[in-house]
Design a protein around this motif. Structure first.
Motif, PDB file in Angstrom:
ATOM      1  N   ALA A  80      -0.055   5.024  10.790  1.00  0.00           N
ATOM      2  CA  ALA A  80      -0.254   5.798   9.546  1.00  0.00           C
ATOM      3  C   ALA A  80      -0.138   7.284   9.863  1.00  0.00           C
ATOM      4  CB  ALA A  80      -1.592   5.478   8.887  1.00  0.00           C
ATOM      5  N   SER A 101       1.554  14.025  10.040  1.00  0.00           N
ATOM      6  CA  SER A 101       0.654  14.653  10.997  1.00  0.00           C
ATOM      7  C   SER A 101       1.436  15.231  12.181  1.00  0.00           C
ATOM      8  CB  SER A 101      -0.342  13.612  11.525  1.00  0.00           C
ATOM      9  OG  SER A 101      -1.070  14.159  12.604  1.00  0.00           O
ATOM     10  N   THR A 146      -2.189  16.186   3.204  1.00  0.00           N
ATOM     11  CA  THR A 146      -2.850  16.458   4.489  1.00  0.00           C
ATOM     12  C   THR A 146      -1.886  17.203   5.425  1.00  0.00           C
ATOM     13  OG1 THR A 146      -2.389  14.152   5.100  1.00  0.00           O
ATOM     14  CG2 THR A 146      -4.644  14.680   4.495  1.00  0.00           C
ATOM     15  N   ASP A 200       4.390   4.145  10.751  1.00  0.00           N
ATOM     16  CA  ASP A 200       3.953   4.208   9.347  1.00  0.00           C
ATOM     17  C   ASP A 200       4.771   3.189   8.577  1.00  0.00           C
ATOM     18  OD1 ASP A 200       3.247   5.237   6.619  1.00  0.00           O
ATOM     19  OD2 ASP A 200       2.427   6.926   7.754  1.00  0.00           O
ATOM     20  N   LEU A 201       4.498   3.051   7.289  1.00  0.00           N
ATOM     21  CA  LEU A 201       5.314   2.181   6.438  1.00  0.00           C
ATOM     22  C   LEU A 201       6.775   2.633   6.548  1.00  0.00           C
ATOM     23  CD1 LEU A 201       3.002   1.942   3.301  1.00  0.00           C
ATOM     24  CD2 LEU A 201       3.477   0.138   4.973  1.00  0.00           C
ATOM     25  N   SER A 214       1.147   6.558   0.374  1.00  0.00           N
ATOM     26  CA  SER A 214       1.970   7.474   1.183  1.00  0.00           C
ATOM     27  C   SER A 214       2.004   8.928   0.685  1.00  0.00           C
ATOM     28  CB  SER A 214       3.385   6.930   1.326  1.00  0.00           C
ATOM     29  OG  SER A 214       3.349   5.737   2.073  1.00  0.00           O
ATOM     30  N   ARG A 269     -12.455  15.762  11.047  1.00  0.00           N
ATOM     31  CA  ARG A 269     -11.988  14.462  11.550  1.00  0.00           C
ATOM     32  C   ARG A 269     -10.783  14.649  12.474  1.00  0.00           C
ATOM     33  NH1 ARG A 269      -8.721  12.265   6.178  1.00  0.00           N
ATOM     34  NH2 ARG A 269      -6.663  12.623   7.053  1.00  0.00           N
ATOM     35  N   LEU A 315      -6.587   6.564   6.790  1.00  0.00           N
ATOM     36  CA  LEU A 315      -6.037   5.270   6.379  1.00  0.00           C
ATOM     37  C   LEU A 315      -7.107   4.294   5.906  1.00  0.00           C
ATOM     38  CD1 LEU A 315      -3.434   3.386   6.399  1.00  0.00           C
ATOM     39  CD2 LEU A 315      -4.304   2.531   8.570  1.00  0.00           C
ATOM     40  N   GLY A 357       1.954   9.490   8.971  1.00  0.00           N
ATOM     41  CA  GLY A 357       2.303  10.384   7.870  1.00  0.00           C
ATOM     42  C   GLY A 357       3.033  11.611   8.380  1.00  0.00           C
ATOM     43  N   ASP A 375       3.397  -2.146   9.193  1.00  0.00           N
ATOM     44  CA  ASP A 375       2.551  -2.329   8.016  1.00  0.00           C
ATOM     45  C   ASP A 375       1.288  -3.009   8.514  1.00  0.00           C
ATOM     46  OD1 ASP A 375       1.242  -3.103   5.761  1.00  0.00           O
ATOM     47  OD2 ASP A 375       3.004  -3.882   4.728  1.00  0.00           O
ATOM     48  N   PHE A 388      -8.622   0.923   1.831  1.00  0.00           N
ATOM     49  CA  PHE A 388      -8.586  -0.538   1.733  1.00  0.00           C
ATOM     50  C   PHE A 388     -10.001  -1.099   1.593  1.00  0.00           C
ATOM     51  CE2 PHE A 388      -4.890   0.816   4.122  1.00  0.00           C
ATOM     52  CZ  PHE A 388      -3.870   0.140   3.464  1.00  0.00           C
ATOM     53  N   SER A 433       0.830  -1.202   0.000  1.00  0.00           N
ATOM     54  CA  SER A 433       0.000   0.000   0.000  1.00  0.00           C
ATOM     55  C   SER A 433       0.864   1.251   0.000  1.00  0.00           C
ATOM     56  CB  SER A 433      -0.947  -0.017   1.196  1.00  0.00           C
ATOM     57  OG  SER A 433      -0.230  -0.163   2.394  1.00  0.00           O
TER      58      SER A 433
HETATM   59  C1  SAM Z   1      -3.636  10.116   3.851  1.00  0.00           C
HETATM   60  S1  SAM Z   1      -2.155   9.710   4.690  1.00  0.00           S
HETATM   61  C2  SAM Z   1      -2.648  10.168   6.327  1.00  0.00           C
HETATM   62  C3  SAM Z   1      -1.494  10.664   7.149  1.00  0.00           C
HETATM   63  C4  SAM Z   1      -1.880  11.255   8.488  1.00  0.00           C
HETATM   64  N1  SAM Z   1      -2.529  10.293   9.331  1.00  0.00           N
HETATM   65  C5  SAM Z   1      -2.773  12.456   8.301  1.00  0.00           C
HETATM   66  O1  SAM Z   1      -3.992  12.354   8.569  1.00  0.00           O
HETATM   67  O2  SAM Z   1      -2.268  13.499   7.885  1.00  0.00           O
HETATM   68  C6  SAM Z   1      -2.138   7.927   4.739  1.00  0.00           C
HETATM   69  C7  SAM Z   1      -0.957   7.340   5.484  1.00  0.00           C
HETATM   70  O3  SAM Z   1      -1.142   5.918   5.581  1.00  0.00           O
HETATM   71  C8  SAM Z   1       0.124   5.304   5.492  1.00  0.00           C
HETATM   72  N2  SAM Z   1      -0.057   3.891   5.129  1.00  0.00           N
HETATM   73  C9  SAM Z   1      -0.445   3.382   3.943  1.00  0.00           C
HETATM   74  N3  SAM Z   1      -0.477   2.035   3.970  1.00  0.00           N
HETATM   75  C10 SAM Z   1      -0.099   1.678   5.227  1.00  0.00           C
HETATM   76  C11 SAM Z   1       0.089   0.419   5.866  1.00  0.00           C
HETATM   77  N4  SAM Z   1      -0.125  -0.724   5.209  1.00  0.00           N
HETATM   78  N5  SAM Z   1       0.490   0.405   7.143  1.00  0.00           N
HETATM   79  C12 SAM Z   1       0.724   1.573   7.807  1.00  0.00           C
HETATM   80  N6  SAM Z   1       0.564   2.797   7.261  1.00  0.00           N
HETATM   81  C13 SAM Z   1       0.169   2.853   5.972  1.00  0.00           C
HETATM   82  C14 SAM Z   1       0.798   6.128   4.400  1.00  0.00           C
HETATM   83  O4  SAM Z   1       2.191   5.917   4.355  1.00  0.00           O
HETATM   84  C15 SAM Z   1       0.383   7.537   4.788  1.00  0.00           C
HETATM   85  O5  SAM Z   1       1.304   8.122   5.671  1.00  0.00           O
END
Ligand code: SAM
Length: 284
Positions: A91, A95, A19, A114-115, A13, A67, A172, A93, A142, A176, A9
């Motif tokens: 996840a 933030s 965001t 995060d990843l 990222s 949110r 997040l 990111g 992950d 999926f 996934s």
């Molecule tokens: C839309 S961003 C949201 C980031 C932060 N939470 C925010 O709201 O600003 C989605 C985040 O999910 C992480 N992500 C995607 N797949 C993931 C996984 N399998 N496990 C953990 N994190 C994941 C991405 O790397 C990214 O940082």
């Protein structure tokens, strides 16, 4: 699912840069959280976000703020009224929540995850500003991993299981398909059972067929899917389906909050349209 066949996934990222820039624009983040890519994508999408607001009354940034601020409010209550001292933000990111909460609550243990590539980037960012220490850390995880050192169980191993914990995911779960994310929620609920108390906070975009802007919402999720080279499925049709879904995954108590109903107390302008996003507080 065998480890080899696991879905990647990593394509999600880049959305964290967008965001991250939105949180900065609304004074929730220091400039250190801004990336050139985030600023660029924000500019690129400006005609779309402007059009959605002017044409349909859909304010995308207000939706993101709803949110984010509702999750903040739930977390503050868990800390101040529930005595929570450890938080895991999966996840994370770009933030700024971890930074903001560690500054406000000096006793808090805050683990961001995060990843691997995004975790490395966040670690570098926080380290560069001198903000990382024993109580504020970043790890790789992950949520799809069922084995190996990026699985959930490895993330929770170092935490104090005799104390309550809050786990957050934001931005997040709608990337999926439901079956995949329910698999994650089931593994998460099982992990949380190992703690004296476990609370999970997430936002969720349900499939609100009756919403007056449903058609525009479908365009919006189509666009997010295209931009992130994946899809953005909406989960559950209503309150009752959300509660039943989380209970099926092993959560005992499920609260479904509509941040648009609380907009003013969250410091946001009141909205005319019914809310599109829900914040879920689920507990084992
Ligand atoms: C839309 S961003 C949201 C980031 C932060 N939470 C925010 O709201 O600003 C989605 C985040 O999910 C992480 N992500 C995607 N797949 C993931 C996984 N399998 N496990 C953990 N994190 C994941 C991405 O790397 C990214 O940082």
């Amino acid at each position: 699912m065998p480890e080899r066949a696991r879905t990647s996934s990593a394509h999600i990222s880049p959305s964290a840069h967008y965001t991250g820039y939105v949180w900065y624009r609304h004074r929730l983040a220091d400039p250190a959280f801004v990336t050139g890519f985030g600023r660029f994508v924000h500019k690129l999408l400006w005609p779309v976000t402007w059009g959605a607001r002017a044409g349909f009354g859909l304010d995308i940034e207000a939706l993101l703020l709803q949110r984010h601020l509702q999750i903040d409010a739930q977390l503050r209550a868990a800390i101040e009224q529930g005595g929570v001292r450890q938080v895991v933000e999966i996840a994370c990111g770009l933030s700024p929540r971890g930074r903001r909460f560690c500054t406000r609550y000096p006793h808090l243990q805050y683990l961001e995850a995060d990843l691997p590539a995004m975790a490395a980037r966040k670690r570098l960012l926080l380290h560069g500003e001198g903000w990382l220490d024993g109580r504020h850390q970043v790890c790789a995880v992950d949520i799809l991993a069922e084995r190996g050192n990026q699985r959930l169980a490895a993330l929770f191993a170092e935490l104090d299981h005799s104390q309550p914990v809050v786990v957050i995911t934001e931005g997040l779960v709608n990337y999926f398909p439901l079956a995949l994310i329910e698999g994650f929620w089931s593994r998460l609920a099982a992990e949380l059972r190992g703690f004296s108390q476990g609370i999970y906070l997430t936002e969720l975009y349900p499939d609100l067929h009756e919403h007056p802007r449903y058609r525009q919402l479908r365009w919006g999720v189509e666009l997010i899917g295209r931009l992130t080279r994946g899809s953005y499925p909406l989960h559950y049709r209503d309150h009752a389906e959300i509660v039943a879904g989380f209970q099926r995954c092993g959560f005992d108590q499920v609260q479904v909050l509509d941040p648009s109903a609380d907009a003013v107390s969250l410091g946001l302008p009141a909205t005319r349209l019914p809310g599109l996003v829900r914040v879920i507080q689920a507990q084992v």
